[in-house]
Design a protein around this motif. Sequence first.
Motif, PDB file in Angstrom:
ATOM      1  N   LEU A  37      70.187  71.922  47.644  1.00  0.00           N
ATOM      2  CA  LEU A  37      71.271  72.392  46.792  1.00  0.00           C
ATOM      3  C   LEU A  37      71.042  71.814  45.397  1.00  0.00           C
ATOM      4  O   LEU A  37      71.022  70.593  45.226  1.00  0.00           O
ATOM      5  N   ASP A  38      70.840  72.706  44.412  1.00  0.00           N
ATOM      6  CA  ASP A  38      70.512  72.235  43.073  1.00  0.00           C
ATOM      7  C   ASP A  38      70.843  73.340  42.075  1.00  0.00           C
ATOM      8  O   ASP A  38      70.273  74.434  42.135  1.00  0.00           O
ATOM      9  N   ASP A  39      71.767  73.072  41.154  1.00  0.00           N
ATOM     10  CA  ASP A  39      72.177  74.081  40.178  1.00  0.00           C
ATOM     11  C   ASP A  39      71.041  74.495  39.246  1.00  0.00           C
ATOM     12  O   ASP A  39      70.921  75.667  38.881  1.00  0.00           O
ATOM     13  N   ARG A  40      70.210  73.543  38.853  1.00  0.00           N
ATOM     14  CA  ARG A  40      69.186  73.831  37.852  1.00  0.00           C
ATOM     15  C   ARG A  40      67.947  74.509  38.437  1.00  0.00           C
ATOM     16  O   ARG A  40      67.238  75.215  37.729  1.00  0.00           O
ATOM     17  N   GLN A  41      67.694  74.285  39.711  1.00  0.00           N
ATOM     18  CA  GLN A  41      66.474  74.816  40.308  1.00  0.00           C
ATOM     19  C   GLN A  41      66.759  75.881  41.370  1.00  0.00           C
ATOM     20  O   GLN A  41      65.870  76.204  42.161  1.00  0.00           O
ATOM     21  N   HIS A  42      67.971  76.416  41.354  1.00  0.00           N
ATOM     22  CA  HIS A  42      68.326  77.389  42.376  1.00  0.00           C
ATOM     23  C   HIS A  42      67.425  78.617  42.271  1.00  0.00           C
ATOM     24  O   HIS A  42      66.985  79.022  41.182  1.00  0.00           O
ATOM     25  N   GLY A  43      67.140  79.210  43.407  1.00  0.00           N
ATOM     26  CA  GLY A  43      66.249  80.356  43.469  1.00  0.00           C
ATOM     27  C   GLY A  43      64.808  79.986  43.744  1.00  0.00           C
ATOM     28  O   GLY A  43      64.004  80.838  44.125  1.00  0.00           O
ATOM     29  N   ALA A  44      64.451  78.728  43.563  1.00  0.00           N
ATOM     30  CA  ALA A  44      63.088  78.267  43.846  1.00  0.00           C
ATOM     31  C   ALA A  44      62.941  77.988  45.348  1.00  0.00           C
ATOM     32  O   ALA A  44      63.905  78.036  46.113  1.00  0.00           O
ATOM     33  N   THR A  45      61.731  77.687  45.736  1.00  0.00           N
ATOM     34  CA  THR A  45      61.430  77.276  47.110  1.00  0.00           C
ATOM     35  C   THR A  45      60.559  76.043  47.051  1.00  0.00           C
ATOM     36  O   THR A  45      59.552  76.027  46.334  1.00  0.00           O
ATOM     37  N   PHE A  46      60.946  75.001  47.751  1.00  0.00           N
ATOM     38  CA  PHE A  46      60.153  73.781  47.841  1.00  0.00           C
ATOM     39  C   PHE A  46      59.761  73.549  49.283  1.00  0.00           C
ATOM     40  O   PHE A  46      60.613  73.465  50.163  1.00  0.00           O
ATOM     41  N   ARG A  47      58.459  73.465  49.504  1.00  0.00           N
ATOM     42  CA  ARG A  47      57.921  73.189  50.838  1.00  0.00           C
ATOM     43  C   ARG A  47      58.533  74.114  51.889  1.00  0.00           C
ATOM     44  O   ARG A  47      58.903  73.698  52.988  1.00  0.00           O
ATOM     45  N   GLY A  48      58.670  75.384  51.489  1.00  0.00           N
ATOM     46  CA  GLY A  48      59.153  76.400  52.416  1.00  0.00           C
ATOM     47  C   GLY A  48      60.653  76.443  52.586  1.00  0.00           C
ATOM     48  O   GLY A  48      61.155  77.258  53.367  1.00  0.00           O
ATOM     49  N   LEU A  49      61.396  75.629  51.836  1.00  0.00           N
ATOM     50  CA  LEU A  49      62.850  75.584  51.971  1.00  0.00           C
ATOM     51  C   LEU A  49      63.505  76.155  50.718  1.00  0.00           C
ATOM     52  O   LEU A  49      63.064  75.886  49.591  1.00  0.00           O
ATOM     53  N   PRO A  50      64.589  76.916  50.871  1.00  0.00           N
ATOM     54  CA  PRO A  50      65.248  77.516  49.705  1.00  0.00           C
ATOM     55  C   PRO A  50      66.054  76.490  48.914  1.00  0.00           C
ATOM     56  O   PRO A  50      66.502  75.480  49.452  1.00  0.00           O
ATOM     57  N   VAL A  51      66.223  76.777  47.632  1.00  0.00           N
ATOM     58  CA  VAL A  51      67.082  75.966  46.769  1.00  0.00           C
ATOM     59  C   VAL A  51      68.243  76.861  46.342  1.00  0.00           C
ATOM     60  O   VAL A  51      68.044  77.920  45.752  1.00  0.00           O
ATOM     61  N   ARG A  52      69.464  76.411  46.613  1.00  0.00           N
ATOM     62  CA  ARG A  52      70.650  77.204  46.309  1.00  0.00           C
ATOM     63  C   ARG A  52      71.635  76.388  45.489  1.00  0.00           C
ATOM     64  O   ARG A  52      71.538  75.159  45.415  1.00  0.00           O
ATOM     65  N   ARG A  53      72.584  77.077  44.865  1.00  0.00           N
ATOM     66  CA  ARG A  53      73.687  76.393  44.189  1.00  0.00           C
ATOM     67  C   ARG A  53      74.681  75.908  45.238  1.00  0.00           C
ATOM     68  O   ARG A  53      75.028  76.651  46.158  1.00  0.00           O
ATOM     69  N   PRO A  54      75.236  74.691  45.073  1.00  0.00           N
ATOM     70  CA  PRO A  54      76.271  74.246  46.019  1.00  0.00           C
ATOM     71  C   PRO A  54      77.456  75.203  46.086  1.00  0.00           C
ATOM     72  O   PRO A  54      77.982  75.484  47.168  1.00  0.00           O
ATOM     73  N   ALA A  55      77.850  75.737  44.917  1.00  0.00           N
ATOM     74  CA  ALA A  55      79.025  76.607  44.885  1.00  0.00           C
ATOM     75  C   ALA A  55      78.775  77.948  45.568  1.00  0.00           C
ATOM     76  O   ALA A  55      79.728  78.680  45.844  1.00  0.00           O
ATOM     77  N   ASP A  56      77.488  78.282  45.828  1.00  0.00           N
ATOM     78  CA  ASP A  56      77.172  79.555  46.466  1.00  0.00           C
ATOM     79  C   ASP A  56      77.267  79.504  47.984  1.00  0.00           C
ATOM     80  O   ASP A  56      77.133  80.534  48.646  1.00  0.00           O
ATOM     81  N   LEU A  57      77.465  78.319  48.544  1.00  0.00           N
ATOM     82  CA  LEU A  57      77.568  78.222  49.988  1.00  0.00           C
ATOM     83  C   LEU A  57      78.861  78.893  50.457  1.00  0.00           C
ATOM     84  O   LEU A  57      79.938  78.639  49.927  1.00  0.00           O
ATOM     85  N   GLY A  58      78.735  79.730  51.436  1.00  0.00           N
ATOM     86  CA  GLY A  58      79.893  80.443  51.961  1.00  0.00           C
ATOM     87  C   GLY A  58      80.194  80.059  53.390  1.00  0.00           C
ATOM     88  O   GLY A  58      79.574  79.147  53.949  1.00  0.00           O
TER      89      GLY A  58
END
Length: 213
Positions: A37-58
């Motif tokens: 969960l990272d606002d600045r790097q959302h949309g990226a993928t690190f080591r096969g894992l997605p990066v999302r905004r905390p506020a986007d979690l539903g």
Amino acid sequence: MPSATDPPALWIAGAGGVGREALDTALAAGVPVAGFLDDRQHGATFRGLPVRRPADLGPADLGPGTRYLVGIADPAVRQRLSALLDGLGAEPFTLVHPRALIAPDTLLGPGCLVMGGAYVSSSVRLGAHSQVHYNATVGHDTVFGERVTVYPGGNVSGAVLLADGATVGSNAVVLQGRRIGAGAFVGAAAVVTRDVAPGEVVAGSPARPLRRA
């Protein structure tokens, strides 16, 4: 494929250095990770894992028992993100590397991170969202407030009190019985022989004040 009895995967808040070291710790401990969960790097993928905004979690992401760990060094950011994720219904998870040693009668608060090679001695209390980085040591009867950080190789002696948001830098030493005030920062390789006031930044051997944080 995860089964209905598998524990919920862990979200790591922060995709920077500490976040990726938290991932290393989770993999070593066999804890499944959902992503970062990272606002600045959302949309990226690190080591096969997605990066999302905390506020986007539903609701689909925050089912019963959803777990998180804040993998960020800055105590103020750690406080903000933990409050946000608590408000979304997630639960802080304490993560300990299998090569860390936790002695008897020691309690770790929710959301703590203890990395490989760390040693936490007897009758220690770590407050919520505190971090003990790799090869750091914490002596007997020491008490951490919340969001305390001990960087790699830091040596906190016995019966030390580190108040909320205090930080001990890499390879720094805090002698026995000292008090480190809230938000204080002990610089790398410093040797703390006297108490450190809240918000103070100290460095050197013996450690002396540089400025107020």
